[in-house]
Design an enzyme around this catalytic site. Structure first.
Site, mmCIF file in Angstrom:
data_model
loop_
_atom_site.group_PDB
_atom_site.id
_atom_site.type_symbol
_atom_site.label_atom_id
_atom_site.label_comp_id
_atom_site.label_asym_id
_atom_site.label_seq_id
_atom_site.Cartn_x
_atom_site.Cartn_y
_atom_site.Cartn_z
ATOM 1 C CE LYS A 1 -4.430 3.347 4.653
ATOM 2 N NZ LYS A 1 -2.844 2.752 4.261
HETATM 3 C C1 LIG Z 1 -2.371 3.435 3.247
HETATM 4 C C2 LIG Z 1 -0.723 2.985 3.250
HETATM 5 C C3 LIG Z 1 0.392 3.853 2.731
HETATM 6 C C4 LIG Z 1 -0.354 5.240 1.902
HETATM 7 O O1 LIG Z 1 -0.742 6.314 2.758
HETATM 8 P P1 LIG Z 1 -1.451 7.363 2.317
HETATM 9 O O2 LIG Z 1 -1.868 8.397 3.588
HETATM 10 O O3 LIG Z 1 -2.560 6.899 1.460
HETATM 11 O O4 LIG Z 1 -0.541 8.444 1.369
HETATM 12 C C5 LIG Z 1 1.474 3.556 2.547
HETATM 13 N N1 LIG Z 1 1.739 2.473 3.369
HETATM 14 C C6 LIG Z 1 1.051 1.474 3.870
HETATM 15 C C7 LIG Z 1 1.576 0.027 4.322
HETATM 16 C C8 LIG Z 1 -0.493 1.970 3.901
HETATM 17 O O5 LIG Z 1 -1.261 1.178 4.435
#
Ligand SMILES: *Cc1c(COP(=O)(O)O)cnc(C)c1O
Length: 462
Positions: free
Chosen positions: A112
């Site tokens: 993120k």
């Molecule tokens: C947020 C997250 C996901 C999922 O991503 P999306 O965009 O919500 O599908 C997968 N792995 C980790 C470590 C995350 O923080």
């Protein structure tokens, strides 16, 4: 470039407007009016570029006049300056055509950061002299990534809610050890749903006198930042590649679909879910129906309603906003929607899916360590297991699994599966030792409103 709502009733906006708006005011999501073609020269032209420069070229296809080419380059360079790997999204070979794309080299060790570090720069650019209070609720990765992206921005006050005593110590400390004066952590004595309910209520009926915003995963600019690494991976591999994407809110994997729609040689997108398998049921059997969330070792994917899925449905339904509004209105009310055979056939041109059990995720972590000497986190393990179950669409097509979090972020699950405690990177060690700042409050809307009002007052006095 204009952005329209999937539900057809909100005003069209430019990139700047769509970035600051988040959700459209008709309940829909903003999407580009048309899919841009990719950057000139395609993957061959991207291949020699540093990551930030490739990002600027790709983002330029979607930002219109909102940011200049030089502005994009400067923002992406600044956004990724703090990443510990200069390739930002490096590819690591596992052998036999398998690759891991490591997306966890940012400040909070989850993918993120790649989007939110850029979003912070965009906010600074677009707000000018305006002041904005960002209100969020988090059960994990988004909160810390947002706090690290927005800490120290003079135009922004961050108020982040988490359920007191119900997030992991690593996740809490990543939020509470940030000392920037514009960051305020509120620990509510309730659960995550209480936090989310209060955020929604306050955003819906904002206090007068201050602007309020959100940084949730439906923000288009966040998706756009994620489109970049699908392109750079294909460029690095020199042609078509398949991707397996650990999925919760359908944001990251939708970014892969955007890359494909722009002409990137994305050969297959595997939607990898844990036991919270609404997306796997939808794509394999047409059953998009909400269930109860079951807690797993990959908590960032413990989601039953995937907000960004609406963006794909809008395309699958021929970009018919009236149809999308009616169907999603039914889903919002009844929690269930059925996809017909023609829609599923169309989806299968891009997507495959798999749901991965806890036992399979643990076995995949164990295997990665024993066979390859690589520690992976539980989210990445879900992706790798799905990649192996589904496979690439043809012989010789590389299969890239997105490594979305660093194993040190989920040390207990990694140790349980492998017998090894993941080493703690320096940037995490500092957070684990720093002094914590947070305010414990009852889980009440009035208490949160009180804090926001008080902070607005302080802002004026200062
Ligand atoms: C947020 C997250 C996901 C999922 O991503 P999306 O965009 O919500 O599908 C997968 N792995 C980790 C470590 C995350 O923080």
């Amino acid at each position: 470039m204009r952005y329209i709502s999937t539900r057809g009733l909100a005003p069209a906006l430019d990139f700047r407007g769509a970035t600051l708006a988040g959700l459209a005011n008709d309940g829909g999501l903003y999407v580009p009016e048309a899919w841009s073609r990719g950057p000139e020269g395609g993957i061959a032209a991207l291949r020699p570029l540093p990551y930030a420069e490739a990002a600027a070229r790709i983002a330029a296809c979607f930002v219109g006049d909102s940011v200049s080419a030089d502005g994009l380059s400067a923002d992406f360079r600044a956004a990724y300056a703090g990443f510990v790997d200069p390739h930002i999204a490096p590819l690591m070979p596992l052998g036999d055509g398998e690759w891991l794309m490591e997306l966890h080299h940012g400040p909070t060790l989850a993918f993120k950061d790649i989007a939110l570090q850029w979003l912070g720069r965009l906010f600074a650019r677009f707000l000018g002299q305006r002041q904005l209070t960002i209100l969020g609720a988090t059960s994990g990765d988004t909160g810390s990534a947002a706090i690290h992206a927005l800490a120290g921005l003079p135009q922004v006050t961050v108020v982040m809610l988490h359920p007191h005593g119900r997030v992991s110590e690593v996740q809490r400390r990543q939020m509470t050890t940030v000392t920037a004066p514009n960051v305020h952590n509120l620990a509510l004595t309730g659960d995550f749903d209480d936090c989310q309910r209060i955020v929604k209520a306050v955003l819906k009926n904002p206090p007068s006198g201050g602007e309020l915003g959100a940084v949730n995963s439906i923000n288009w600019a966040r998706l756009l930042a994620q489109v970049v690494y699908y392109w750079t991976a294909c460029a690095r591999l020199g042609g078509p590649a398949a991707f397996s994407v650990p999925t919760g809110n359908f944001g990251d994997v939708f970014a892969g679909y955007v890359a494909a729609s722009m002409g990137a040689p994305v050969a297959r997108l595997i939607v990898a879910t844990n036991g919270n398998d609404i997306l796997h049921r939808a794509l394999s059997a047409g059953d998009y129906s909400r269930g109860a969330v079951v807690p797993t070792t990959s908590p960032s994917m413990d989601i039953q309603v995937s907000s960004n899925f609406e963006r794909l449905l809008f395309d699958l339904w021929g970009r018919d906003a009236d149809c999308t509004r009616a169907e999603m209105g039914d889903f919002d009310a009844g929690g269930r929607l059925t996809l017909d055979a023609a829609t599923l056939r169309q989806a299968s041109q891009h997507f495959a899916s798999a749901a991965v059990s806890e036992a399979e995720a643990a076995e995949t972590m164990r295997g990665a360590w024993h066979d390859h000497g690589v520690l992976i986190d539980p989210h990445t393990a879900v992706g790798l297991a799905a990649a192996r179950r589904v496979g690439p669409p043809g012989p010789g097509v590389p299969m890239v699994t997105l490594a979305t979090a660093h194993p040190a972020k989920f040390p207990e699950a990694v140790r349980a599966a492998t017998g090894v405690k993941p080493p703690i990177p320096d940037r995490l060690a500092a957070m684990l030792e720093g002094e914590e700042r947070m305010t414990v409050l009852p889980a009440s809307e009035a208490a949160v409103r009180g804090v926001i009002a008080e902070l607005a007052g302080l802002g004026r006095a200062a």
